[in-house]
Design an enzyme around this catalytic site. Structure first.
Site, PDB file in Angstrom:
ATOM      1  NE  ARG A 100      47.295  61.110  58.417  1.00 32.34           N
ATOM      2  CZ  ARG A 100      46.691  60.505  56.947  1.00 32.34           C
ATOM      3  NH1 ARG A 100      45.251  60.561  57.279  1.00 32.34           N
ATOM      4  NH2 ARG A 100      47.117  60.839  56.358  1.00 32.34           N
ATOM      5  CE1 TYR A 104      49.533  62.224  63.163  1.00 31.38           C
ATOM      6  CE2 TYR A 104      50.598  62.715  61.434  1.00 31.38           C
ATOM      7  CZ  TYR A 104      49.600  62.054  62.495  1.00 31.38           C
ATOM      8  OH  TYR A 104      49.052  60.433  61.345  1.00 31.38           O
ATOM      9  CE1 TYR A 126      48.478  53.072  66.001  1.00 32.71           C
ATOM     10  CE2 TYR A 126      49.408  51.265  65.215  1.00 32.71           C
ATOM     11  CZ  TYR A 126      49.201  52.425  64.888  1.00 32.71           C
ATOM     12  OH  TYR A 126      49.053  53.273  63.398  1.00 32.71           O
ATOM     13  CB  ALA A 158      53.202  47.528  60.878  1.00 33.57           C
ATOM     14  CD  GLN A 200      50.185  56.879  56.587  1.00 31.66           C
ATOM     15  OE1 GLN A 200      49.885  56.489  58.063  1.00 31.66           O
ATOM     16  NE2 GLN A 200      50.427  58.004  56.296  1.00 31.66           N
ATOM     17  CB  ALA A 241      50.514  42.645  62.596  1.00 25.13           C
TER      18      ALA A 241
HETATM   19  C1  LIG Z   1      50.423  56.202  61.151  1.00 22.55           C
HETATM   20  S1  LIG Z   1      51.113  54.886  60.807  1.00 22.55           S
HETATM   21  C2  LIG Z   1      51.937  53.854  62.718  1.00 22.55           C
HETATM   22  C3  LIG Z   1      52.449  52.640  62.402  1.00 22.55           C
HETATM   23  C4  LIG Z   1      53.273  52.175  63.647  1.00 22.55           C
HETATM   24  N1  LIG Z   1      53.590  53.169  64.300  1.00 22.55           N
HETATM   25  C5  LIG Z   1      53.932  51.046  63.462  1.00 22.55           C
HETATM   26  O1  LIG Z   1      54.991  50.814  64.162  1.00 22.55           O
HETATM   27  O2  LIG Z   1      53.854  49.805  63.814  1.00 22.55           O
HETATM   28  C6  LIG Z   1      49.712  53.769  60.484  1.00 22.55           C
HETATM   29  C7  LIG Z   1      49.964  52.956  59.232  1.00 22.55           C
HETATM   30  O3  LIG Z   1      51.285  51.441  60.230  1.00 22.55           O
HETATM   31  C8  LIG Z   1      50.276  50.214  59.114  1.00 22.55           C
HETATM   32  N2  LIG Z   1      49.811  49.844  59.945  1.00 22.55           N
HETATM   33  C9  LIG Z   1      49.517  49.844  61.780  1.00 22.55           C
HETATM   34  N3  LIG Z   1      49.220  49.183  62.567  1.00 22.55           N
HETATM   35  C10 LIG Z   1      49.288  47.946  61.397  1.00 22.55           C
HETATM   36  C11 LIG Z   1      48.745  46.424  61.811  1.00 22.55           C
HETATM   37  N4  LIG Z   1      48.016  45.793  62.595  1.00 22.55           N
HETATM   38  N5  LIG Z   1      48.937  45.404  60.268  1.00 22.55           N
HETATM   39  C12 LIG Z   1      48.961  46.093  59.872  1.00 22.55           C
HETATM   40  N6  LIG Z   1      50.068  47.145  59.450  1.00 22.55           N
HETATM   41  C13 LIG Z   1      49.701  48.503  60.009  1.00 22.55           C
HETATM   42  C14 LIG Z   1      49.505  50.690  58.525  1.00 22.55           C
HETATM   43  O4  LIG Z   1      50.149  50.701  56.725  1.00 22.55           O
HETATM   44  C15 LIG Z   1      48.555  52.222  58.438  1.00 22.55           C
HETATM   45  O5  LIG Z   1      48.132  52.123  57.547  1.00 22.55           O
END
Ligand SMILES: C[S@@+](CC[C@H](N)C(=O)[O-])C[C@H]1O[C@@H](n2cnc3c(N)ncnc32)[C@H](O)[C@@H]1O
Length: 409
Positions: A100, A104, A126, A158, A200, A241
């Protein structure tokens, strides 16, 4: 410059990415000479759900020379492909081979390629584009260090959704948050008196990418660590979420030890986040309370309490509500009305071109005939661009005719 007006196909995406990839490789040997006109990079966050886009997003995307996106929910992807059929989908860079981190780095370089040639590049990620998302920070840092303009706009992450859906305040008593693999690798210290949010948790120990899903082979080690800190029976909430309005979030409260069950494990995926409530309460330090003037010498501060939100109605709450009897609006209170200064800020927020002019020469924009009703003092205050100066101009305000139909878009 848009190259196509029709909705993109996978072949279009393959073609534009392979052209850009080759161009980036060619740059490695011969980086571009510094260009006369600096480029610009704007990184936006799309939030978690398709309605979370900030009001300035569409104008930024329309005005960009090149657009890149890394989005999760399908509606936003469909929307952006319709708006900008020439956009680059950054998710195309996730491949089975390679880690990854490498992906990136390639993402950041893709964002920088056209910036280095003087273009305006907009990238949209996102959630919040800077929360657990390294490429945007890297691209912005490098762009600035090379003399280009670069900025990030926040998005709803999130974590923001989690706070809203699970209903706690990170300030009471405090919030600790870790990336799950990092917690294990660096033996981070968990403070069980705080709210804990783990990101994560579906990819523990995984540094690659698997389009069919992750094995999550480090998950048991994570549970071992949580059991040491909290015990196997302490509650943990598995949270996802909602990405689509009208669809509820996933909120599964279970016990740490029960997550070892294969059925429970299978439910944890790439979007999963864990929340763990505080286990212990920490009391107030008597010396600190006294030095802050909150207690008298020798007086004992209140005992520690694990419940941070009070839903009760004791004498304290009843007395506070009884005070409504004496309520009268302060004579100093005024309903904020429309002003010339607010019109200026509204216009600025709606139009990236005005923002660029303001960044270049704030006073000349404030003096533009477009804003003829601004008094001289406000022009000077606004052109200082300092938060206090702008706040002062907005507070002083030059009244304009009242209206009830102001729109942010
Ligand atoms: C690479 S990070 C990206 C986070 C993203 N930039 C944010 O602002 O939420 C990915 C992690 O964000 C969290 N995540 C992303 N989407 C989510 C959702 N719909 N609900 C809960 N956690 C989420 C999870 O922990 C996931 O493994």
């Amino acid at each position: 410059v848009p190259t196509t007006q029709t909705y993109p196909t996978a072949d279009d995406m393959a073609q534009r990415w392979s052209n850009l990839a080759q161009a980036i490789v060619a740059d490695q040997g011969a980086p571009p000479a510094p260009c006369d006109q600096p480029g610009s990079l704007v990184v936006l966050g799309s939030g978690i759900s398709h309605i979370d886009l900030t009001a300035d997003t569409e104008a930024e995307i329309r005005s960009a020379d090149y657009v890149f996106y890394c989005l999760y929910d399908r509606l936003s992807q469909i929307w952006i492909n319709g708006l900008r059929p020439d956009a680059y989908d950054l998710a195309a860079l996730y491949t089975e081979e390679g880690d990854r981190y490498g992906t990136y780095l390639r993402m950041a370089e893709a964002l920088l390629y056209h910036v280095r040639r003087g273009a305006k590049v907009v990238a949209i990620y996102y959630g919040h584009p800077g929360v657990f998302a390294m490429p945007a920070h890297r691209a912005i840092g490098i762009a600035r260090s090379e003399g280009h303009q670069a900025r990030m706009r926040p998005g709803i992450s999130a974590l923001d959704y989690l706070v809203a859906d699970l209903g706690f305040d990170p300030a009471l008593p405090g919030l600790l948050t870790f990336e799950a693999t990092d917690l294990l690798l660096r033996r981070r210290r968990i403070d069980t008196s705080l709210h804990l949010v783990l990101w994560q948790v579906g990819v523990v120990g995984e540094f690659g990418f698997n389009p069919k899903g992750f094995e999550n082979h480090g998950f048991d080690l994570l549970l071992d660590e949580l059991e040491i800190a909290y015990g196997a029976e302490w509650p943990v909430t598995h949270y996802i979420a909602a990405q689509y309005v009208g669809i509820p979030p996933l909120i599964e409260k279970t016990q740490i030890g029960q997550l070892r069950e294969p059925e429970a494990r299978r439910r944890i995926g790439a979007l999963s986040t864990f929340y763990i409530e505080p286990l212990v309460a920490v009391g107030t330090d008597p010396d600190r309370a006294e030095r802050l003037g909150l207690t008298k010498p020798g007086e004992q501060p209140p005992p520690p309490d694990r419940l941070y939100v009070n839903f009760g109605y004791s004498d304290l709450e009843r007395d506070a509500l009884q005070a409504f009897e004496r309520f009268a609006l302060s004579p100093a209170y005024a309903v904020p009305g429309p002003t010339a200064e607010a019109d200026f800020i509204f216009a600025l927020g709606r139009d990236p071109k005005l923002q660029a002019r303001f960044r270049e020469d704030p006073l000349s924009l404030a003096e533009d005939p477009l804003f003829a009703s601004l008094p001289e003092r406000s022009r000077r205050l606004l052109s200082l661009s300092h938060p206090w100066a702008v706040t002062t101009a907005m507070m002083e305000g030059t009244p304009t005719p009242k209206t009830t139909s102001i729109s942010f878009k």
